[in-house]
Scaffold this active site. Structure first.
Site, mmCIF file in Angstrom:
data_model
loop_
_atom_site.group_PDB
_atom_site.id
_atom_site.type_symbol
_atom_site.label_atom_id
_atom_site.label_comp_id
_atom_site.label_asym_id
_atom_site.label_seq_id
_atom_site.Cartn_x
_atom_site.Cartn_y
_atom_site.Cartn_z
ATOM 1 N N ARG A 131 4.409 -3.554 9.353
ATOM 2 C CA ARG A 131 5.258 -2.673 8.543
ATOM 3 C C ARG A 131 5.000 -1.230 8.918
ATOM 4 O O ARG A 131 3.960 -0.888 9.451
ATOM 5 C CB ARG A 131 4.946 -2.850 7.059
ATOM 6 N N LYS A 174 -7.516 -7.535 3.966
ATOM 7 C CA LYS A 174 -6.248 -8.123 4.405
ATOM 8 C C LYS A 174 -6.438 -9.390 5.247
ATOM 9 O O LYS A 174 -7.122 -9.389 6.253
ATOM 10 C CB LYS A 174 -5.478 -7.069 5.204
ATOM 11 N N ARG A 213 -2.802 1.847 -2.664
ATOM 12 C CA ARG A 213 -4.248 1.704 -2.414
ATOM 13 C C ARG A 213 -4.984 1.635 -3.741
ATOM 14 O O ARG A 213 -4.552 2.227 -4.720
ATOM 15 C CB ARG A 213 -4.795 2.917 -1.632
HETATM 16 C C1 BTN Z 1 2.121 -6.073 8.176
HETATM 17 O O1 BTN Z 1 1.098 -6.444 7.616
HETATM 18 O O2 BTN Z 1 2.361 -4.872 8.365
HETATM 19 C C2 BTN Z 1 3.090 -7.117 8.655
HETATM 20 C C3 BTN Z 1 2.516 -7.914 9.799
HETATM 21 C C4 BTN Z 1 3.491 -8.940 10.323
HETATM 22 C C5 BTN Z 1 2.993 -9.580 11.602
HETATM 23 C C6 BTN Z 1 3.853 -10.714 12.052
HETATM 24 S S1 BTN Z 1 3.132 -11.640 13.352
HETATM 25 C C7 BTN Z 1 4.615 -12.507 13.618
HETATM 26 C C8 BTN Z 1 5.739 -11.503 13.450
HETATM 27 N N1 BTN Z 1 6.023 -10.827 14.689
HETATM 28 C C9 BTN Z 1 5.729 -9.527 14.641
HETATM 29 O O3 BTN Z 1 5.856 -8.716 15.587
HETATM 30 N N2 BTN Z 1 5.272 -9.209 13.409
HETATM 31 C C10 BTN Z 1 5.257 -10.361 12.540
#
Ligand code: BTN
Length: 323
Positions: free
Chosen positions: A119, A185, A320
């Site tokens: 994100r 996380k 947070r």
């Molecule tokens: C976050 O925590 O910011 C979201 C992470 C999302 C990661 C997943 S891995 C599979 C899919 N492909 C990506 O490029 N991102 C999501």
């Protein structure tokens, strides 16, 4: 020479001699040595002993279509799973397919992403064999405006899947992180939407979960991270992928019918910061102090400040714990 094909021939129990590997793959011994060098670049440690050959330092439980299908049971009919050894990002690739008209239920899962995305423009890193990284294409009759609670619903599906596999103490952090009870996380969700305000809409739901975390990766992250191994999940990624997809097969049609509201109590029951003092970091750098009261039926965060309750939408803010 395909490094992944070579790695699939290796295991952590016994050494396999170079000539045997070269023959199995129909390549020269020099190609095998070269491929083993690229294995190191992929972060895979291979033990080499002269005269005996090669062995993995740690076993890799590869993604396997048949195992996922078996784990899915009757829900298998909702999904079309494609596995990749390496891809830029399962979200990016699936978005392209969505624009080309691919059907709902298409799932891309990868052993490794070269440009995994998180994100708010962040990158997402997962190590080979140690992270579950996949994306699901889904289509809704709903308009984009009605999808605001979707990322919370997906977080709940992940939490329920983990609980079903015996993982306890999984918590959710608004808007879409999967965390431990102390807020480290475990994984995240990246939802990307295309469509019209009044529908229909196409959604790529990307999920990344850490099954193991090396000290090296942990040290390079800018926030506290943990792995499911810490919570006692030593199972493989295939079972986990099947369990999350099976939950989504239940939950996405329910969400389409009724929205997030009926799921709200279940989400708040797992909310890592329910009722906790918190800080809200805004894109302009401003920090808002307050209390995370919970979530609203449209997925907004209910945040109490000295000036009264605010409803905050996911956008670019970040929540947070107060220090
Ligand atoms: C976050 O925590 O910011 C979201 C992470 C999302 C990661 C997943 S891995 C599979 C899919 N492909 C990506 O490029 N991102 C999501």
């Amino acid at each position: 020479m395909d490094t992944y094909a070579l790695l699939r021939l290796l295991n952590a129990d016994e050494f396999r001699p170079g000539p045997e590997l070269a023959e199995a793959l129909g390549v020269s011994r020099a190609s095998v040595s070269l491929a083993l060098k690229s294995a190191a670049e992929l972060g895979v440690e291979v033990h080499t002993v002269k005269g005996r050959g090669y062995r993995l330092a740690r076993p890799i439980a590869w993604l396997d279509e048949a195992q996922v299908a078996q784990g899915l049971g009757p829900s298998v009919r909702y999904f079309d799973l494609k596995l990749f050894d390496e891809i830029d990002s399962t979200n990016t690739a699936l978005l392209t397919e969505a624009h080309r008209g691919a059907p709902a239920g298409l799932v891309y899962a990868a052993e490794r992403q070269t440009s995994g995305r998180g994100r708010r423009g962040r990158s997402w890193q997962g190590e080979l064999g140690d992270a579950l990284m996949f994306s699901l294409l889904w289509r809704f009759g709903l308009g984009v405006a009605d999808l605001s609670g979707l990322s919370l619903a997906v977080g709940l599906a992940v939490a329920r899947a983990l609980e079903g596999l015996g993982v306890v103490d999984v918590r959710l952090k608004w808007p879409n992180d999967i965390v431990t009870s102390v807020g480290a996380k475990l994984g995240g969700i990246l939802i990307e939407v295309a469509g019209e305000a009044h529908g229909p809409s196409s959604v790529v739901i990307g999920i990344g979960l850490n099954l193991h975390l090396s000290e090296q990766l942990r040290g390079g992250l800018d926030q506290a991270a943990e792995s499911l191994a810490l919570l006692g999940y030593s199972g493989d990624r295939n079972r986990l992928l099947a369990a999350v997809l099976a939950e989504l097969a239940q939950l996405l049609p329910a969400f389409e019918q009724q929205g997030f509201a009926p799921l709200l109590p279940d989400w708040e029951a797992r909310h890592a910061m329910q009722g906790a003092p918190a800080r809200l970091l805004q894109p302009n750098g401003e920090v808002l102090e307050g209390t995370a009261l919970g979530v609203a039926p449209d997925g907004a965060l209910r945040f109490a400040t000295a000036q009264g309750e605010r409803r905050v939408h996911a956008g670019e803010v970040s929540l947070r714990r107060a220090l």
